[in-house]
Design a protein around this motif. Structure first.
Motif, PDB file in Angstrom:
ATOM      1  N   HIS A  35       7.076  43.961  89.010  1.00 44.13           N
ATOM      2  CA  HIS A  35       6.544  43.738  90.346  1.00 44.13           C
ATOM      3  C   HIS A  35       6.457  42.264  90.735  1.00 44.13           C
ATOM      4  N   SER A  36       6.701  41.339  89.794  1.00 48.23           N
ATOM      5  CA  SER A  36       6.683  39.930  90.170  1.00 48.23           C
ATOM      6  C   SER A  36       8.005  39.241  89.845  1.00 48.23           C
ATOM      7  N   GLY A  37       8.935  39.970  89.264  1.00 47.85           N
ATOM      8  CA  GLY A  37      10.166  39.362  88.783  1.00 47.85           C
ATOM      9  C   GLY A  37      11.286  39.394  89.794  1.00 47.85           C
ATOM     10  N   PRO A  38      12.264  38.523  89.593  1.00 45.51           N
ATOM     11  CA  PRO A  38      13.371  38.437  90.531  1.00 45.51           C
ATOM     12  C   PRO A  38      14.478  39.447  90.270  1.00 45.51           C
ATOM     13  N   VAL A  39      14.481  40.079  89.080  1.00 40.39           N
ATOM     14  CA  VAL A  39      15.574  40.984  88.728  1.00 40.39           C
ATOM     15  C   VAL A  39      15.020  42.380  88.458  1.00 40.39           C
ATOM     16  N   VAL A  40      15.633  43.374  89.085  1.00 36.23           N
ATOM     17  CA  VAL A  40      15.270  44.774  88.846  1.00 36.23           C
ATOM     18  C   VAL A  40      16.486  45.481  88.272  1.00 36.23           C
ATOM     19  N   ARG A  41      16.254  46.234  87.215  1.00 38.73           N
ATOM     20  CA  ARG A  41      17.341  47.000  86.584  1.00 38.73           C
ATOM     21  C   ARG A  41      17.211  48.471  86.945  1.00 38.73           C
ATOM     22  N   VAL A  42      18.347  49.054  87.340  1.00 38.93           N
ATOM     23  CA  VAL A  42      18.377  50.462  87.741  1.00 38.93           C
ATOM     24  C   VAL A  42      19.447  51.187  86.931  1.00 38.93           C
ATOM     25  N   LEU A  43      19.091  52.319  86.375  1.00 37.46           N
ATOM     26  CA  LEU A  43      20.066  53.200  85.734  1.00 37.46           C
ATOM     27  C   LEU A  43      20.433  54.301  86.720  1.00 37.46           C
ATOM     28  N   LEU A  44      21.730  54.465  86.980  1.00 40.81           N
ATOM     29  CA  LEU A  44      22.234  55.592  87.761  1.00 40.81           C
ATOM     30  C   LEU A  44      23.061  56.448  86.814  1.00 40.81           C
TER      31      LEU A  44
ATOM     32  N   ALA B 137       9.832  49.422  97.109  1.00 41.96           N
ATOM     33  CA  ALA B 137       9.350  48.073  97.436  1.00 41.96           C
ATOM     34  C   ALA B 137       9.853  47.018  96.463  1.00 41.96           C
ATOM     35  N   PRO B 138       9.824  47.249  95.143  1.00 40.50           N
ATOM     36  CA  PRO B 138      10.342  46.226  94.222  1.00 40.50           C
ATOM     37  C   PRO B 138      11.813  45.922  94.437  1.00 40.50           C
ATOM     38  N   LEU B 139      12.576  46.910  94.877  1.00 44.08           N
ATOM     39  CA  LEU B 139      14.006  46.689  95.137  1.00 44.08           C
ATOM     40  C   LEU B 139      14.191  45.790  96.356  1.00 44.08           C
ATOM     41  N   ARG B 140      13.347  45.962  97.348  1.00 42.43           N
ATOM     42  CA  ARG B 140      13.455  45.129  98.552  1.00 42.43           C
ATOM     43  C   ARG B 140      13.029  43.692  98.278  1.00 42.43           C
ATOM     44  N   ASP B 141      12.108  43.497  97.321  1.00 43.97           N
ATOM     45  CA  ASP B 141      11.580  42.157  97.044  1.00 43.97           C
ATOM     46  C   ASP B 141      12.369  41.413  95.970  1.00 43.97           C
ATOM     47  N   ALA B 142      13.214  42.106  95.221  1.00 41.40           N
ATOM     48  CA  ALA B 142      13.902  41.494  94.079  1.00 41.40           C
ATOM     49  C   ALA B 142      14.943  40.474  94.524  1.00 41.40           C
ATOM     50  N   THR B 143      15.113  39.445  93.709  1.00 42.00           N
ATOM     51  CA  THR B 143      16.197  38.499  93.944  1.00 42.00           C
ATOM     52  C   THR B 143      17.537  39.129  93.614  1.00 42.00           C
ATOM     53  N   SER B 144      17.572  39.912  92.534  1.00 39.23           N
ATOM     54  CA  SER B 144      18.798  40.576  92.103  1.00 39.23           C
ATOM     55  C   SER B 144      18.487  42.013  91.688  1.00 39.23           C
ATOM     56  N   ILE B 145      19.458  42.895  91.943  1.00 36.42           N
ATOM     57  CA  ILE B 145      19.377  44.289  91.510  1.00 36.42           C
ATOM     58  C   ILE B 145      20.589  44.575  90.637  1.00 36.42           C
ATOM     59  N   HIS B 146      20.343  44.918  89.372  1.00 41.64           N
ATOM     60  CA  HIS B 146      21.424  45.233  88.454  1.00 41.64           C
ATOM     61  C   HIS B 146      21.458  46.744  88.241  1.00 41.64           C
ATOM     62  N   VAL B 147      22.567  47.364  88.582  1.00 44.86           N
ATOM     63  CA  VAL B 147      22.696  48.818  88.527  1.00 44.86           C
ATOM     64  C   VAL B 147      23.734  49.188  87.476  1.00 44.86           C
ATOM     65  N   LEU B 148      23.311  49.891  86.432  1.00 43.08           N
ATOM     66  CA  LEU B 148      24.247  50.416  85.438  1.00 43.08           C
ATOM     67  C   LEU B 148      24.574  51.854  85.811  1.00 43.08           C
ATOM     68  N   VAL B 149      25.850  52.111  86.061  1.00 44.36           N
ATOM     69  CA  VAL B 149      26.328  53.451  86.413  1.00 44.36           C
ATOM     70  C   VAL B 149      27.089  54.003  85.219  1.00 44.36           C
ATOM     71  N   THR B 150      26.618  55.106  84.639  1.00 47.83           N
ATOM     72  CA  THR B 150      27.244  55.600  83.416  1.00 47.83           C
ATOM     73  C   THR B 150      26.928  57.071  83.195  1.00 47.83           C
TER      74      THR B 150
END
Length: 551
Positions: free
Chosen positions: A376-385, A519-532
């Motif tokens: 919630h305070s970091g610039p990078v959010v990781r998402v698994l799809l 909300a964290p996705l909208r505030d993040a500096t970067s969004i890293h999405v792993l699709v696998t």
């Protein structure tokens, strides 16, 4: 006559059969019409029953394939002229083929390349000089082959080849008509009884890394699977494999000796003398090194027979022809796409061994970044799809992904968009939407358990009128299940991917409770999405985020 033909598919296909060369008349049958007709070969109930019977007697599979080939106007002798490189394996066989094709193309040869599955468009399975055949060529050759098979079906009890068999025959026809110098052929499933194994005289064979997959067809041990894979060996035809565990390696050696096939084990990639400086591969990931080594051996063996017949194949270990490796591209395998603040990491890993390699690749990239602050305070959010299909052990793959510390886990079926548009190439009629969504829910439950989260008994199935269902997880879990790939992508990107932000495709409205989670996705500096988890999932993502795959 032309007007009547356009309204009479049977007569039209007969016309294509009677004409050995392209007709000067242009029939207005679109590529989409060809793909839709191809899709009917997925759903023929009698065909599915026939395939089940043949699994009990695998030799029938090859006999049936020869019959379909002959009905299409081809023969196994015709295939001898394609100078084939035949490749099988559990993990990396497609990448090996891609490396091999690129190496030989860099020497100036015209190449054919048949692979499966496709990511976005079915034409990707049949490539000339590294590019999917054009819509025009696909349409022309499709109706030539389909017409010949359709007009003879009544004499054979109404039988038509199933989807993969048809595409294999079509690929052979295309490569012969286009007069390629060589054809790189990737096995579909297994080897011994795969329909590509009607090839009787390949120039060289290869087996990539072995593992457990398709156990209901190939066997429930890696040794049984190795026996099936070794079925592509041919008497006197050189074969190469990468280093394997002791059990399957013993089986491969026994198969090679039994068949009379000389078999070599490829060296490590670091043992090759580089032409100039450090060796660089066009595909990321440590696991690609063994695939590249196998490709070097296959391409060198082919070149020996084509250009240097007096040169011993056993000397291929000193081959330093690494040209082409750095230029190889193979979409959907350790592929990265940067769209501003959103970065997609795509890998179609769908076995535990390939998932291990995927996790290593993704983790190595993440290790290059500075340590991440909390969500919630970091610039990078990781998402698994994630999604998986068939008999594969989803929980085992998800367990390997837990150490990557994803902030969100998103699950969706391999449906490109809930409101269908240009997706005929990706339709799968053999699995119901209900079954696909149930699988996603099971994956969500597995993720909760693997992360030590108890499933809330009051987790809701949120169903909007006239839409597919959407699921929101319990309060403690940052997981969601979406009805299609596009809705998942639009939620996780939150309008920050310019490609997705300007799409004209309508999506199902998201409920306020689901929007609040983002909300964290909208505030993040970067969004890293792993699709696998599935190549079909990766293909659906590429359809939406890579303009080069647009319909």
């Amino acid at each position: 006559f032309v007007t009547y033909c356009l309204g009479n598919r049977t007569l039209l296909t007969s016309v294509f059969h009677l004409a050995p060369l392209p007709l000067p008349i242009h029939f207005d049958f679109s590529p989409r019409d060809a793909v839709c007709t191809l899709n009917t070969l997925q759903t023929n109930a009698s065909l599915l029953e026939q395939v089940r019977r043949e699994r009990g007697n695998p030799q029938l599979q090859l006999q049936a394939m020869r019959g379909f080939l002959e009905r299409a106007g081809l023969s196994v002798e015709d295939l001898d002229h394609l100078n084939i490189i035949h490749v099988t394996g559990t993990k990396g066989k497609g990448s090996t083929c891609a490396f091999t094709e690129q190496i030989l193309r860099s020497y100036g040869f015209q190449t054919g390349f048949y692979s499966s599955p496709h990511l976005v468009q079915v034409r990707e399975r049949i490539r000339i000089n590294g590019k999917p055949i054009s819509k025009e060529l696909f349409t022309k050759y499709f109706w030539q082959v389909y017409g010949r098979l359709y007009e003879t079906k009544d004499a054979y009890g109404g039988s038509m080849p199933a989807y993969f068999r048809f595409l294999t025959i079509l690929a052979f026809h295309v490569f012969l008509q286009e007069k390629v110098d060589l054809a790189v052929i990737e096995v579909g499933i297994g080897g011994a009884y795969d329909c590509t194994n009607i090839i009787r005289r390949p120039w060289v064979c290869g087996i990539s890394s072995l593992g457990i997959d398709h156990t209901s067809i190939l066997g429930d041990t890696i040794e049984k699977i190795a026996w099936q894979k070794g079925g592509i060996f041919k008497p006197g035809v050189p074969a190469f494999t990468v280093k394997q565990p002791d059990g399957p390696m013993t089986v491969l050696k026994e198969r090679a000796e039994e068949i009379g096939c000389p078999l070599w084990v490829c060296p490590e990639l670091g043992e090759y003398p580089a032409d100039s400086g450090p060796l660089h591969l066009g595909m990321a990931g440590q696991h690609q090194h063994s695939n590249a080594s196998l490709a070097l051996q296959l391409s060198h063996s082919w070149l020996e027979r084509r250009c240097l017949p007096a040169y011993s194949v056993s000397q291929s270990y000193s081959f330093s022809g690494t040209v082409g490796l750095s230029d190889t591209e193979w979409p959907g395998r350790t592929q990265t796409l940067n769209h501003g603040p959103v970065t997609y990491f795509m890998d179609g890993a769908h076995t535990t061994r390939s998932m291990l390699a995927c996790v290593q690749w993704f983790s190595e990239f993440c290790a290059t970044l500075t340590p991440r602050p909390c969500l919630h305070s970091g610039p990078v959010v990781r998402v698994l799809l994630f999604n998986s299909t068939g008999e594969r052990d989803s929980a085992a793959m998800l367990k390997l992904l837990v150490p990557c510390h994803f902030d969100f886990a998103v699950f969706c079926p391999n449906i490109t968009e809930a409101i269908a548009s240009c997706n005929a190439d990706q339709q799968n009629f053999n699995v119901s939407v209900e079954n696909m969504l149930t699988r996603c829910l099971d994956n969500q439950r597995s993720w909760h358990l693997l992360n030590g989260q108890e499933e809330k008994p009051d987790s809701q199935l949120l169903i909007s009128r006239d839409t597919l269902p959407m699921v929101a997880s319990g309060q403690r879990s940052e997981t969601l299940v979406f009805p299609c790939i596009l809705s998942a992508l639009q939620w996780l990107s939150q309008g920050r991917d310019s490609i997705l932000a300007h799409t004209d495709t309508r999506v199902i409205p998201v409920k306020p409770s689901v929007t609040a989670k983002a909300a964290p996705l909208r505030d993040a500096t970067s969004i890293h999405v792993l699709v696998t988890g599935s190549l079909h999932l990766v293909g659906g993502v590429l359809k939406h985020v890579d303009p080069s795959f647009a319909c």
